[in-house]
Write an enzyme that holds these catalytic residues in place. Structure first.
Site, short mmCIF file in Angstrom:
data_model
loop_
_atom_site.label_atom_id
_atom_site.label_comp_id
_atom_site.label_asym_id
_atom_site.label_seq_id
_atom_site.Cartn_x
_atom_site.Cartn_y
_atom_site.Cartn_z
CG ASN A 9 -10.84 -55.53 -86.04
OD1 ASN A 9 -11.55 -56.14 -85.65
ND2 ASN A 9 -11.15 -54.14 -85.59
CE LYS A 11 -14.08 -52.31 -87.81
NZ LYS A 11 -14.53 -51.50 -88.28
CG HIS A 96 -11.03 -50.82 -82.56
ND1 HIS A 96 -12.22 -50.35 -82.60
CD2 HIS A 96 -10.40 -51.29 -84.12
CE1 HIS A 96 -12.34 -49.85 -84.67
NE2 HIS A 96 -11.38 -50.92 -84.97
CD GLU A 98 -15.37 -50.60 -84.57
OE1 GLU A 98 -15.42 -51.71 -84.38
OE2 GLU A 98 -15.43 -49.86 -85.80
CD GLU A 168 -7.32 -48.87 -86.46
OE1 GLU A 168 -7.42 -49.21 -87.32
OE2 GLU A 168 -8.90 -48.76 -85.68
N GLY A 174 -14.07 -46.93 -91.67
CA GLY A 174 -15.12 -47.75 -91.73
C GLY A 174 -15.67 -46.58 -92.28
CB SER A 213 -10.55 -46.39 -95.50
OG SER A 213 -12.44 -46.23 -94.30
#
Ligand code: PEP
Length: 251
Positions: A9, A11, A96, A98, A168, A174, A213
């Site tokens: 991904n 991003k 996701h 985010e 996730e 991140g 991560s």
């Protein structure tokens, strides 16, 4: 037997110049990877460019989001699943954290998108996961169950063998904090067990990726867990050597 699947991904990262370097490096190293499905998910505007640079090699391309509406219409700024297919995009990341946190995407919108993707033959990578607060307050499993139920209610368990799930934990995305292999396996087993309660055959086939991560030095142990079938990789997918090492770990 489930085939491992690793997806990158990207991003909102990249430029034509950096993508040319990254994808050319992936092209030259992809033969080193064993029997693993691999996809990269660039920003939508670069999907066609990435496909051109990949030049038909075995790496698939995915999008990071798509509209709830299947075709076309007055939806400024959106891309439909029909457009993704038109640009040879085989996967789409949906839900996701985010998108959920920064753009307010709801379980119900995500469920609609999964349904639209499945009907068009584009494989959804459905992200689920808890925040640190939810984990620490003991509601982790119910949070993940609610996220899954929203989609199950719309598409039904029988469709789930065409859905990739990415677990996730939000606190690991991140941040450099990875769930331990045991913590991740526990949640993957919970997800598979929940699906198994509805249809054991489908549950045994569903690919469940871990994301948060993942790096070359923790990938082997994570992917060695019985219910972890590969990974959804953020930061490390922007480095060809790291991404290839992670793909090798999945094999
Ligand atoms: C992600 O964005 O899906 C992700 C897992 O990011 P990172 O690997 O950087 O934690």
């Amino acid at each position: 037997m489930r085939k491992p699947f690793v997806a990158g991904n990207w991003k909102m990262h990249g430029s034509k110049a950096s993508i040319l370097t990254l994808v050319s490096d992936l092209n030259s190293k992809i033969a080193e990877i064993g029997d693993v499905d691999v996809a990269i998910c660039p920003p939508a505007i670069y999907i066609d460019y990435v496909n051109r640079v990949l030049a038909g090699n075995r790496i698939a391309v995915g999008a990071q989001n798509m509209a709830e509406e299947a075709n076309q219409g007055a939806f400024t700024g959106e891309q439909s699943v029909a457009m993704l297919k038109d640009m040879d995009c085989n996967y789409v990341i949906l839900g996701h954290s985010e998108r959920r946190a920064l753009y307010g995407e709801t379980d119900s919108q995500i469920a609609t998108k999964v349904d639209v993707a499945l009907k068009a033959g584009v494989t959804p990578i459905l992200c689920v996961g808890e925040t640190l607060e939810e984990r620490e307050s003991g509601v982790m499993e119910s949070v993940i169950a609610t996220q899954l139920d929203a989609v199950l209610d719309v598409v039904g368990i029988e469709s789930f063998d065409k859905v990739v799930i990415a677990y996730e934990p939000v606190w690991a995305i991140g941040t450099g904090k990875t769930a331990s292999p045991q913590q991740a396996q526990e949640v993957h087993a919970f997800i598979r067990g929940k699906l198994s309660g509805l249809n054991a055959d489908v549950a045994s086939k569903v690919v469940i990726q871990y994301g948060g991560s993942v790096k070359p030095d923790n990938a082997v142990e994570l992917f060695g867990q019985p219910d972890i079938d590969g990974g959804l990789i953020g930061g490390a997918s922007l480095n060809a050597n790291d991404f290839i090492a992670i793909c090798k770990a999945a094999g």
